[in-house]
Design a protein around this motif. Sequence first.
Motif, PDB file in Angstrom:
ATOM      1  N   GLY A 144      56.150  89.138  71.587  1.00  0.00           N
ATOM      2  CA  GLY A 144      57.076  89.587  70.559  1.00  0.00           C
ATOM      3  C   GLY A 144      56.433  89.742  69.180  1.00  0.00           C
ATOM      4  N   VAL A 145      55.152  90.111  69.146  1.00  0.00           N
ATOM      5  CA  VAL A 145      54.513  90.305  67.839  1.00  0.00           C
ATOM      6  C   VAL A 145      55.096  91.549  67.144  1.00  0.00           C
ATOM      7  CG1 VAL A 145      52.354  89.211  68.579  1.00  0.00           C
ATOM      8  CG2 VAL A 145      52.602  91.712  68.734  1.00  0.00           C
ATOM      9  N   ASP A 146      55.022  91.577  65.831  1.00  0.00           N
ATOM     10  CA  ASP A 146      55.489  92.737  65.064  1.00  0.00           C
ATOM     11  C   ASP A 146      54.441  93.839  65.042  1.00  0.00           C
ATOM     12  OD1 ASP A 146      57.830  91.300  64.109  1.00  0.00           O
ATOM     13  OD2 ASP A 146      56.432  90.195  62.816  1.00  0.00           O
ATOM     14  N   LEU A 147      53.194  93.410  65.104  1.00  0.00           N
ATOM     15  CA  LEU A 147      52.095  94.358  64.917  1.00  0.00           C
ATOM     16  C   LEU A 147      50.916  93.943  65.795  1.00  0.00           C
ATOM     17  CD1 LEU A 147      50.900  96.707  63.091  1.00  0.00           C
ATOM     18  CD2 LEU A 147      49.948  94.882  61.675  1.00  0.00           C
ATOM     19  N   ILE A 148      50.301  94.931  66.454  1.00  0.00           N
ATOM     20  CA  ILE A 148      49.061  94.680  67.191  1.00  0.00           C
ATOM     21  C   ILE A 148      47.919  95.304  66.398  1.00  0.00           C
ATOM     22  CG2 ILE A 148      47.748  95.136  69.303  1.00  0.00           C
ATOM     23  CD1 ILE A 148      50.446  95.311  70.801  1.00  0.00           C
ATOM     24  N   VAL A 149      46.942  94.478  66.036  1.00  0.00           N
ATOM     25  CA  VAL A 149      45.765  94.997  65.355  1.00  0.00           C
ATOM     26  C   VAL A 149      44.632  95.021  66.374  1.00  0.00           C
ATOM     27  CG1 VAL A 149      44.090  94.638  63.524  1.00  0.00           C
ATOM     28  CG2 VAL A 149      46.499  94.120  63.111  1.00  0.00           C
ATOM     29  N   ALA A 150      44.155  96.223  66.704  1.00  0.00           N
ATOM     30  CA  ALA A 150      43.150  96.385  67.744  1.00  0.00           C
ATOM     31  C   ALA A 150      41.821  96.787  67.122  1.00  0.00           C
ATOM     32  CB  ALA A 150      43.598  97.446  68.743  1.00  0.00           C
ATOM     33  N   GLY A 151      40.767  96.105  67.521  1.00  0.00           N
ATOM     34  CA  GLY A 151      39.432  96.479  67.073  1.00  0.00           C
ATOM     35  C   GLY A 151      38.953  97.695  67.845  1.00  0.00           C
ATOM     36  N   LEU A 152      38.392  98.668  67.145  1.00  0.00           N
ATOM     37  CA  LEU A 152      37.804  99.831  67.811  1.00  0.00           C
ATOM     38  C   LEU A 152      36.495  99.417  68.477  1.00  0.00           C
ATOM     39  CD1 LEU A 152      38.544 102.393  64.985  1.00  0.00           C
ATOM     40  CD2 LEU A 152      39.380 102.595  67.353  1.00  0.00           C
ATOM     41  N   ALA A 153      36.199  99.996  69.635  1.00  0.00           N
ATOM     42  CA  ALA A 153      34.932  99.740  70.329  1.00  0.00           C
ATOM     43  C   ALA A 153      33.862 100.641  69.719  1.00  0.00           C
ATOM     44  CB  ALA A 153      35.100 100.028  71.814  1.00  0.00           C
ATOM     45  N   PRO A 154      32.573 100.299  69.915  1.00  0.00           N
ATOM     46  CA  PRO A 154      31.528 101.243  69.508  1.00  0.00           C
ATOM     47  C   PRO A 154      31.778 102.588  70.202  1.00  0.00           C
ATOM     48  CG  PRO A 154      30.565  99.152  70.223  1.00  0.00           C
ATOM     49  CD  PRO A 154      32.029  99.102  70.553  1.00  0.00           C
ATOM     50  N   GLU A 155      31.621 103.681  69.448  1.00  0.00           N
ATOM     51  CA  GLU A 155      32.003 105.012  69.955  1.00  0.00           C
ATOM     52  C   GLU A 155      30.933 105.564  70.908  1.00  0.00           C
ATOM     53  OE1 GLU A 155      35.062 106.223  69.065  1.00  0.00           O
ATOM     54  OE2 GLU A 155      34.846 108.168  70.062  1.00  0.00           O
ATOM     55  N   ARG A 156      30.751 104.897  72.027  1.00  0.00           N
ATOM     56  CA  ARG A 156      29.847 105.415  73.066  1.00  0.00           C
ATOM     57  C   ARG A 156      30.260 104.837  74.412  1.00  0.00           C
ATOM     58  NH1 ARG A 156      26.872 101.832  69.939  1.00  0.00           N
ATOM     59  NH2 ARG A 156      26.542  99.861  71.032  1.00  0.00           N
ATOM     60  N   GLY A 157      29.857 105.532  75.498  1.00  0.00           N
ATOM     61  CA  GLY A 157      30.197 105.066  76.840  1.00  0.00           C
ATOM     62  C   GLY A 157      31.698 104.913  76.999  1.00  0.00           C
ATOM     63  N   ILE A 158      32.097 103.843  77.669  1.00  0.00           N
ATOM     64  CA  ILE A 158      33.523 103.591  77.915  1.00  0.00           C
ATOM     65  C   ILE A 158      34.274 103.347  76.598  1.00  0.00           C
ATOM     66  CG2 ILE A 158      33.219 101.099  78.289  1.00  0.00           C
ATOM     67  CD1 ILE A 158      35.658 103.317  80.264  1.00  0.00           C
ATOM     68  N   GLY A 159      33.519 102.996  75.550  1.00  0.00           N
ATOM     69  CA  GLY A 159      34.137 102.798  74.229  1.00  0.00           C
ATOM     70  C   GLY A 159      34.847 104.051  73.736  1.00  0.00           C
ATOM     71  N   ILE A 160      34.353 105.225  74.116  1.00  0.00           N
ATOM     72  CA  ILE A 160      34.991 106.487  73.710  1.00  0.00           C
ATOM     73  C   ILE A 160      36.387 106.581  74.322  1.00  0.00           C
ATOM     74  CG2 ILE A 160      34.847 109.012  73.910  1.00  0.00           C
ATOM     75  CD1 ILE A 160      31.763 108.689  73.821  1.00  0.00           C
ATOM     76  N   ALA A 161      36.502 106.191  75.607  1.00  0.00           N
ATOM     77  CA  ALA A 161      37.814 106.223  76.284  1.00  0.00           C
ATOM     78  C   ALA A 161      38.749 105.175  75.686  1.00  0.00           C
ATOM     79  CB  ALA A 161      37.641 105.995  77.784  1.00  0.00           C
ATOM     80  N   VAL A 162      38.210 103.989  75.428  1.00  0.00           N
ATOM     81  CA  VAL A 162      39.033 102.912  74.844  1.00  0.00           C
ATOM     82  C   VAL A 162      39.577 103.359  73.488  1.00  0.00           C
ATOM     83  CG1 VAL A 162      38.898 100.625  73.788  1.00  0.00           C
ATOM     84  CG2 VAL A 162      37.911 101.006  76.053  1.00  0.00           C
ATOM     85  N   ASN A 163      38.713 103.904  72.649  1.00  0.00           N
ATOM     86  CA  ASN A 163      39.155 104.313  71.310  1.00  0.00           C
ATOM     87  C   ASN A 163      40.153 105.462  71.371  1.00  0.00           C
ATOM     88  OD1 ASN A 163      37.500 102.356  70.310  1.00  0.00           O
ATOM     89  ND2 ASN A 163      35.858 103.745  69.659  1.00  0.00           N
ATOM     90  N   ASP A 164      39.965 106.360  72.337  1.00  0.00           N
ATOM     91  CA  ASP A 164      40.930 107.449  72.548  1.00  0.00           C
ATOM     92  C   ASP A 164      42.316 106.871  72.833  1.00  0.00           C
ATOM     93  OD1 ASP A 164      41.757 110.283  73.488  1.00  0.00           O
ATOM     94  OD2 ASP A 164      42.078 109.076  75.287  1.00  0.00           O
ATOM     95  N   ARG A 165      42.398 105.879  73.741  1.00  0.00           N
ATOM     96  CA  ARG A 165      43.702 105.287  74.084  1.00  0.00           C
ATOM     97  C   ARG A 165      44.272 104.524  72.888  1.00  0.00           C
ATOM     98  NH1 ARG A 165      41.154 107.760  77.511  1.00  0.00           N
ATOM     99  NH2 ARG A 165      41.567 107.616  79.751  1.00  0.00           N
ATOM    100  N   LEU A 166      43.399 103.829  72.146  1.00  0.00           N
ATOM    101  CA  LEU A 166      43.882 103.065  70.988  1.00  0.00           C
ATOM    102  C   LEU A 166      44.450 104.002  69.935  1.00  0.00           C
ATOM    103  CD1 LEU A 166      41.151 100.301  70.563  1.00  0.00           C
ATOM    104  CD2 LEU A 166      43.508 100.018  71.368  1.00  0.00           C
ATOM    105  N   ARG A 167      43.773 105.136  69.713  1.00  0.00           N
ATOM    106  CA  ARG A 167      44.256 106.075  68.695  1.00  0.00           C
ATOM    107  C   ARG A 167      45.590 106.670  69.113  1.00  0.00           C
ATOM    108  NH1 ARG A 167      38.497 107.608  68.358  1.00  0.00           N
ATOM    109  NH2 ARG A 167      37.691 106.339  66.646  1.00  0.00           N
ATOM    110  N   ARG A 168      45.738 106.946  70.414  1.00  0.00           N
ATOM    111  CA  ARG A 168      47.029 107.489  70.879  1.00  0.00           C
ATOM    112  C   ARG A 168      48.135 106.456  70.812  1.00  0.00           C
ATOM    113  NH1 ARG A 168      45.800 112.341  73.104  1.00  0.00           N
ATOM    114  NH2 ARG A 168      43.640 112.457  73.779  1.00  0.00           N
ATOM    115  N   ALA A 169      47.758 105.180  70.972  1.00  0.00           N
ATOM    116  CA  ALA A 169      48.775 104.104  70.955  1.00  0.00           C
ATOM    117  C   ALA A 169      49.158 103.756  69.518  1.00  0.00           C
ATOM    118  CB  ALA A 169      48.244 102.873  71.664  1.00  0.00           C
ATOM    119  N   SER A 170      48.361 104.166  68.537  1.00  0.00           N
ATOM    120  CA  SER A 170      48.630 103.695  67.170  1.00  0.00           C
ATOM    121  C   SER A 170      49.655 104.567  66.462  1.00  0.00           C
ATOM    122  CB  SER A 170      47.333 103.602  66.362  1.00  0.00           C
ATOM    123  OG  SER A 170      46.575 104.752  66.531  1.00  0.00           O
ATOM    124  N   ARG A 171      50.390 103.924  65.642  1.00  0.00           N
ATOM    125  CA  ARG A 171      51.374 104.639  64.823  1.00  0.00           C
ATOM    126  C   ARG A 171      51.704 103.772  63.626  1.00  0.00           C
ATOM    127  NH1 ARG A 171      56.291 102.363  67.394  1.00  0.00           N
ATOM    128  NH2 ARG A 171      55.382 101.387  69.192  1.00  0.00           N
TER     129      ARG A 171
END
Length: 286
Positions: free
Chosen positions: A259-286
Amino acid sequence: MPLVDLHAAVAILAQGGLCAVPTETVYGLGADALDEAAVRRVFALKGRPPGHPLILHALDPERWAVFDARAEALRRFWPGPLTLILPRRPEVPRVVTGGRETVAVRVPDHPLTLKLLAQLGRPIAAPSANPFGRISPTTAAHVLESWPELPVLDGGPCAVGVESTIVDLSGPVASILRPGWIEAEDLGIELGPPSGTAAPGTLPSHYAPRARLVAVEDPDREARRHRGEGLRVGVMKAGDPVLYAQRLYAWMRELDEEGVDLIVAGLAPERGIGIAVNDRLRRASR
Ligand code: TXA
Ligand code: MG
């Protein structure tokens, strides 16, 4: 009935029912791809607009899609977390492709689902097994959180944790529509920018937890700032990007549970699977 064995899963799908199936990426909401009524039920249950085509999971993708030399070369990644968009063969029901002349095909790398496909003897159309716009499931329990009555073939937690890499081969210039475990450099084919019409499912807001999410370089600092404002803040930190990808969606769900109000997610280094992780994080953010 929720957890079913392989035998029951085959029977359910053969009778036009829906069954969630494990893959190496995320769980899919499966239906017999050749049964139009069953595929329509997938759209209805998921709340997915009919223009958003489904991936056809098959042991024999060349029977459903027209392969060119690039597709032949990329076949080496199967079974594996790679989806190819190719011209469809006429045998593919239009409901699967959302009326398009192309079809998304992949051979998933999960022993249970490979057996399921072999025993069913037909391809399975499956989107990720989550209500439209929500977080993809990486365990059977996640699927049941959304649909407690849905039959689920439990194949354990998904090894990759984010959806397959989608490569569009429908035109002369290949492009990546969705980054995943298989990286651009691994593909060994020439890539260009996605053609505007190609990416119906890559909506900006997708994969979203209930809590607001922000993706930042320094999550601890950002979390301190928001805690200072009196918010209940959950933090996700990158660490090993492979483990981060595996845990990403489960972590968002856990923080939603808390029940948190806000999720603060650290971006992964922008390489390898980190590119996919950051893509999902950016889409999840608002
Ligand atoms: O890892 C995965 O790909 C998982 C597992 C279950 O296989 N499936 C998955 O399905 O993520 P879904 O439906 O959540 O995402 C498939 C994406 C959507 O964005 C859809 O619009 C796109 O693939 N897609 C499917 N067919 C397409 C086509 N013919 N042309 C362009 N995009 C297509
Ligand atoms: Mg999805």
